[in-house]
Design a protein around this motif. Structure first.
Motif, PDB file in Angstrom:
ATOM      1  N   ALA A   1       0.517   1.363   7.242  1.00  9.50           N
ATOM      2  CA  ALA A   1      -0.156   1.132   8.523  1.00  9.50           C
ATOM      3  C   ALA A   1      -1.676   1.147   8.366  1.00  9.50           C
ATOM      4  O   ALA A   1      -2.377   0.339   8.981  1.00  9.50           O
ATOM      5  CB  ALA A   1       0.281   2.179   9.542  1.00  9.50           C
ATOM      6  N   THR A   2      -2.191   2.048   7.534  1.00 14.06           N
ATOM      7  CA  THR A   2      -3.643   2.131   7.312  1.00 14.06           C
ATOM      8  C   THR A   2      -4.149   0.879   6.621  1.00 14.06           C
ATOM      9  O   THR A   2      -5.181   0.317   7.006  1.00 14.06           O
ATOM     10  CB  THR A   2      -3.990   3.390   6.503  1.00 14.06           C
ATOM     11  N   ILE A   3      -3.451   0.426   5.595  1.00 15.32           N
ATOM     12  CA  ILE A   3      -3.862  -0.801   4.891  1.00 15.32           C
ATOM     13  C   ILE A   3      -3.803  -1.983   5.845  1.00 15.32           C
ATOM     14  O   ILE A   3      -4.720  -2.806   5.882  1.00 15.32           O
ATOM     15  CB  ILE A   3      -2.965  -1.058   3.663  1.00 15.32           C
ATOM     16  N   ALA A   4      -2.734  -2.065   6.632  1.00 12.85           N
ATOM     17  CA  ALA A   4      -2.577  -3.185   7.568  1.00 12.85           C
ATOM     18  C   ALA A   4      -3.694  -3.218   8.604  1.00 12.85           C
ATOM     19  O   ALA A   4      -4.204  -4.281   8.943  1.00 12.85           O
ATOM     20  CB  ALA A   4      -1.217  -3.099   8.262  1.00 12.85           C
ATOM     21  N   GLU A   5      -4.093  -2.054   9.079  1.00 13.03           N
ATOM     22  CA  GLU A   5      -5.128  -1.999  10.116  1.00 13.03           C
ATOM     23  C   GLU A   5      -6.541  -2.116   9.564  1.00 13.03           C
ATOM     24  O   GLU A   5      -7.373  -2.850  10.104  1.00 13.03           O
ATOM     25  CB  GLU A   5      -5.016  -0.694  10.902  1.00 13.03           C
ATOM     26  N   LEU A   6      -6.825  -1.383   8.483  1.00 11.29           N
ATOM     27  CA  LEU A   6      -8.207  -1.288   7.997  1.00 11.29           C
ATOM     28  C   LEU A   6      -8.506  -2.144   6.781  1.00 11.29           C
ATOM     29  O   LEU A   6      -9.671  -2.340   6.444  1.00 11.29           O
ATOM     30  CB  LEU A   6      -8.527   0.178   7.661  1.00 11.29           C
ATOM     31  N   GLY A   7      -7.478  -2.588   6.092  1.00  8.40           N
ATOM     32  CA  GLY A   7      -7.661  -3.341   4.863  1.00  8.40           C
ATOM     33  C   GLY A   7      -7.548  -2.433   3.647  1.00  8.40           C
ATOM     34  O   GLY A   7      -7.642  -1.209   3.744  1.00  8.40           O
ATOM     35  N   TYR A   8      -7.333  -3.048   2.521  1.00 13.69           N
ATOM     36  CA  TYR A   8      -7.109  -2.329   1.266  1.00 13.69           C
ATOM     37  C   TYR A   8      -8.270  -1.400   0.914  1.00 13.69           C
ATOM     38  O   TYR A   8      -8.082  -0.232   0.599  1.00 13.69           O
ATOM     39  CB  TYR A   8      -6.891  -3.348   0.141  1.00 13.69           C
ATOM     40  N   HIS A   9      -9.485  -1.928   0.956  1.00 15.72           N
ATOM     41  CA  HIS A   9     -10.654  -1.162   0.503  1.00 15.72           C
ATOM     42  C   HIS A   9     -10.996   0.014   1.415  1.00 15.72           C
ATOM     43  O   HIS A   9     -11.604   0.984   0.969  1.00 15.72           O
ATOM     44  CB  HIS A   9     -11.855  -2.085   0.316  1.00 15.72           C
ATOM     45  N   GLN A  10     -10.627  -0.056   2.669  1.00 18.30           N
ATOM     46  CA  GLN A  10     -10.918   1.032   3.606  1.00 18.30           C
ATOM     47  C   GLN A  10      -9.782   2.063   3.690  1.00 18.30           C
ATOM     48  O   GLN A  10      -9.910   3.075   4.366  1.00 18.30           O
ATOM     49  CB  GLN A  10     -11.180   0.463   5.003  1.00 18.30           C
TER      50      GLN A  10
END
Length: 183
Positions: free
Chosen positions: A6-15
């Protein structure tokens, strides 16, 4: 794993830092993540394995139930579009990982995508269709690549057009490849 995806999906890989993942998971410390994973590379590897494991199980249940090559190919196309439609966060995370993951000492997700063994299940399905006489003669590698890449592009289409009609997309692709493989 759900918080990571969910974090990758929302913020992107680098964030998608351990701190942001821990916050989303409701953890008081990133140490709980560090305890289970040997760093971000290990976590990303497990995330992509989780996503593709779920996808693989979903597809296998549906496609293996078909008794003809044509029905199996149509089910493969329609089911993958359905999975992508219903699992947008997972597909967005997988795309982010695919485009950005470069593990130390290993190969990237992009390297895996160029591995021709990833097409073997479709090539076997197409060969089955040719052997049974249901499909015509064509190069199974070329056809497998065309089928798979038309589906692989769907998450990118959804980034550009989130309201795309995926039922129509599945219908058109199923009809296209039914005509292309016809005996």
């Amino acid at each position: 794993m759900a918080a990571t995806i969910a974090t990758i999906a929302e913020l992107g890989y680098h964030q998608a830092s351990f701190a942001r993942i821990a916050e989303r998971a409701g953890l008081s410390s990133t140490r709980l993540i560090s305890y289970h994973f040997d760093g971000k590379d290990d976590l990303m590897g497990h995330a992509i394995t989780s996503i593709y494991g779920d996808l693989s199980a979903f597809m296998s249940r549906r496609v293996s139930a078909r008794t003809t090559p044509g029905a199996a190919l149509e089910t493969y196309i329609r089911s993958l579009v359905e999975y992508i439609r219903d699992h947008r966060a997972e597909m967005r995370a997988a795309t982010e990982i695919f485009l950005n993951f470069r593990p130390e000492g290993g190969s990237s997700a992009q390297d895996a995508a160029t591995n021709l063994s990833a097409l073997s299940h479709i090539e076997r399905l197409l060969a089955w269709g040719q052997e049974s006489g249901e499909f015509g003669r064509f190069n199974t590698r070329v056809m497998a690549m065309a089928v798979q890449r038309s589906l692989d592009g769907l998450p990118f289409l959804l980034e550009a057009d989130p309201d795309a009609d995926l039922d129509e997309y599945a219908e058109e692709l199923a009809a296209l490849f039914a005509r292309a493989t016809r005996a």
